[in-house]
Motif scaffolding. Structure first.
Motif, PDB file in Angstrom:
ATOM      1  N   ASN A   1      -8.761 -35.888 -12.199  1.00  0.00           N
ATOM      2  CA  ASN A   1      -9.465 -35.648 -13.300  1.00  0.00           C
ATOM      3  C   ASN A   1      -9.242 -34.233 -14.012  1.00  0.00           C
ATOM      4  OD1 ASN A   1     -10.432 -38.553 -13.834  1.00  0.00           O
ATOM      5  ND2 ASN A   1     -12.423 -37.945 -12.879  1.00  0.00           N
ATOM      6  N   VAL A   2      -9.201 -34.165 -15.427  1.00  0.00           N
ATOM      7  CA  VAL A   2      -9.085 -32.924 -15.915  1.00  0.00           C
ATOM      8  C   VAL A   2     -10.007 -32.921 -17.145  1.00  0.00           C
ATOM      9  CG1 VAL A   2      -6.717 -32.269 -15.003  1.00  0.00           C
ATOM     10  CG2 VAL A   2      -7.016 -33.158 -17.470  1.00  0.00           C
ATOM     11  N   LEU A   3     -10.445 -31.649 -17.580  1.00  0.00           N
ATOM     12  CA  LEU A   3     -11.211 -31.157 -18.673  1.00  0.00           C
ATOM     13  C   LEU A   3     -10.409 -31.105 -19.830  1.00  0.00           C
ATOM     14  CD1 LEU A   3     -14.046 -31.015 -19.731  1.00  0.00           C
ATOM     15  CD2 LEU A   3     -14.219 -28.704 -19.313  1.00  0.00           C
ATOM     16  N   LEU A   4     -10.429 -31.902 -21.118  1.00  0.00           N
ATOM     17  CA  LEU A   4      -9.589 -31.660 -21.995  1.00  0.00           C
ATOM     18  C   LEU A   4     -10.344 -31.630 -23.465  1.00  0.00           C
ATOM     19  CD1 LEU A   4      -6.881 -34.420 -21.127  1.00  0.00           C
ATOM     20  CD2 LEU A   4      -6.814 -32.127 -20.891  1.00  0.00           C
ATOM     21  N   PRO A   5     -11.093 -30.612 -23.382  1.00  0.00           N
ATOM     22  CA  PRO A   5     -11.897 -30.207 -24.318  1.00  0.00           C
ATOM     23  C   PRO A   5     -11.634 -30.689 -25.892  1.00  0.00           C
ATOM     24  CG  PRO A   5     -11.665 -28.200 -23.311  1.00  0.00           C
ATOM     25  CD  PRO A   5     -10.813 -29.286 -22.668  1.00  0.00           C
ATOM     26  N   LEU A   6     -10.529 -30.407 -26.556  1.00  0.00           N
ATOM     27  CA  LEU A   6     -10.028 -30.697 -27.636  1.00  0.00           C
ATOM     28  C   LEU A   6      -9.789 -32.309 -28.058  1.00  0.00           C
ATOM     29  CD1 LEU A   6      -8.125 -27.573 -28.552  1.00  0.00           C
ATOM     30  CD2 LEU A   6     -10.539 -27.851 -29.109  1.00  0.00           C
ATOM     31  N   ILE A   7      -9.379 -32.902 -26.921  1.00  0.00           N
ATOM     32  CA  ILE A   7      -8.995 -34.229 -26.886  1.00  0.00           C
ATOM     33  C   ILE A   7     -10.350 -35.074 -27.398  1.00  0.00           C
ATOM     34  CG2 ILE A   7      -8.128 -36.097 -25.810  1.00  0.00           C
ATOM     35  CD1 ILE A   7      -6.089 -33.961 -26.380  1.00  0.00           C
ATOM     36  N   ASP A   8     -11.482 -34.492 -26.831  1.00  0.00           N
ATOM     37  CA  ASP A   8     -12.760 -35.117 -27.009  1.00  0.00           C
ATOM     38  C   ASP A   8     -12.990 -35.269 -28.500  1.00  0.00           C
ATOM     39  OD1 ASP A   8     -12.963 -35.569 -24.491  1.00  0.00           O
ATOM     40  OD2 ASP A   8     -14.818 -34.314 -24.202  1.00  0.00           O
ATOM     41  N   VAL A   9     -12.461 -34.437 -29.433  1.00  0.00           N
ATOM     42  CA  VAL A   9     -12.960 -34.489 -30.956  1.00  0.00           C
ATOM     43  C   VAL A   9     -12.260 -35.847 -31.550  1.00  0.00           C
ATOM     44  CG1 VAL A   9     -13.295 -32.163 -31.066  1.00  0.00           C
ATOM     45  CG2 VAL A   9     -11.182 -33.149 -31.662  1.00  0.00           C
TER      46      VAL A   9
ATOM     47  N   GLU B   1       1.042 -36.423 -22.799  1.00  0.00           N
ATOM     48  CA  GLU B   1       2.033 -36.210 -21.792  1.00  0.00           C
ATOM     49  C   GLU B   1       1.423 -35.368 -20.578  1.00  0.00           C
ATOM     50  OE1 GLU B   1       5.578 -35.214 -23.688  1.00  0.00           O
ATOM     51  OE2 GLU B   1       6.142 -37.149 -24.238  1.00  0.00           O
ATOM     52  N   SER B   2       1.462 -35.529 -19.582  1.00  0.00           N
ATOM     53  CA  SER B   2       1.034 -34.624 -18.380  1.00  0.00           C
ATOM     54  C   SER B   2       1.973 -33.780 -17.747  1.00  0.00           C
ATOM     55  CB  SER B   2       0.229 -35.191 -17.267  1.00  0.00           C
ATOM     56  OG  SER B   2      -0.926 -35.984 -18.059  1.00  0.00           O
ATOM     57  N   TYR B   3       2.034 -32.492 -17.622  1.00  0.00           N
ATOM     58  CA  TYR B   3       2.922 -31.759 -16.957  1.00  0.00           C
ATOM     59  C   TYR B   3       2.154 -30.692 -15.778  1.00  0.00           C
ATOM     60  CZ  TYR B   3       5.632 -32.436 -20.802  1.00  0.00           C
ATOM     61  OH  TYR B   3       6.560 -33.481 -21.819  1.00  0.00           O
ATOM     62  N   ASP B   4       2.638 -30.173 -14.943  1.00  0.00           N
ATOM     63  CA  ASP B   4       2.067 -29.323 -13.937  1.00  0.00           C
ATOM     64  C   ASP B   4       0.962 -28.519 -14.366  1.00  0.00           C
ATOM     65  OD1 ASP B   4       3.442 -30.688 -11.981  1.00  0.00           O
ATOM     66  OD2 ASP B   4       5.039 -29.107 -11.799  1.00  0.00           O
ATOM     67  N   GLU B   5       1.397 -27.709 -15.350  1.00  0.00           N
ATOM     68  CA  GLU B   5       0.539 -26.700 -16.109  1.00  0.00           C
ATOM     69  C   GLU B   5      -0.369 -27.056 -17.218  1.00  0.00           C
ATOM     70  OE1 GLU B   5       0.218 -23.697 -14.344  1.00  0.00           O
ATOM     71  OE2 GLU B   5       1.478 -24.502 -12.668  1.00  0.00           O
ATOM     72  N   TYR B   6       0.034 -27.973 -17.840  1.00  0.00           N
ATOM     73  CA  TYR B   6      -0.640 -28.260 -19.112  1.00  0.00           C
ATOM     74  C   TYR B   6      -0.521 -29.942 -19.381  1.00  0.00           C
ATOM     75  CZ  TYR B   6       4.119 -28.182 -21.134  1.00  0.00           C
ATOM     76  OH  TYR B   6       5.483 -28.593 -21.293  1.00  0.00           O
TER      77      TYR B   6
END
Length: 99
Positions: free
Chosen positions: A1-9, A21-26
């Motif tokens: 799980n990661v926190l994706l604050p802007l996706i929540d809007v 799309e998930s990458y190692d750093e972002y």
């Protein structure tokens, strides 16, 4: 799980116009199709059969559970399995969610 604050809007949709799309750093939010200027972006928070986030945790984070159209009060009153370990619900049916 990661926190994706802007996706929540973004609002949830069973037919979203974005995907991640998930990458190692972002994580990158991408358009799933051509999106017109001013068109609202939608994202699918959770597949209806996805168990990565259990329904009760999903509800406490987002305020709804995709695929469940029964009012929360009825689910709680009926001790639905969404919220109670040994509860069985006759009411957990329906199409997409809203958010």
């Amino acid at each position: 799980n990661v926190l994706l604050p802007l996706i929540d809007v973004l609002q949830h949709s069973n037919n979203p116009n974005t995907y991640l799309e998930s990458y190692d750093e972002y994580v990158s939010l991408r358009a799933a199709r051509d999106v017109s200027a001013g068109e609202e972006l939608f994202h699918r928070y959770r597949e209806e059969d996805d168990d990565v986030i259990p329904p009760h945790k999903f509800f406490t984070r987002y305020g709804f559970v995709p695929g469940v159209r029964v009012p929360v009060e009825e689910l709680l009153r009926g001790k639905s399995g969404l919220f109670f370990d040994d509860g069985e619900s006759e009411e957990e049916s329906g199409g997409g969610g809203g958010g």
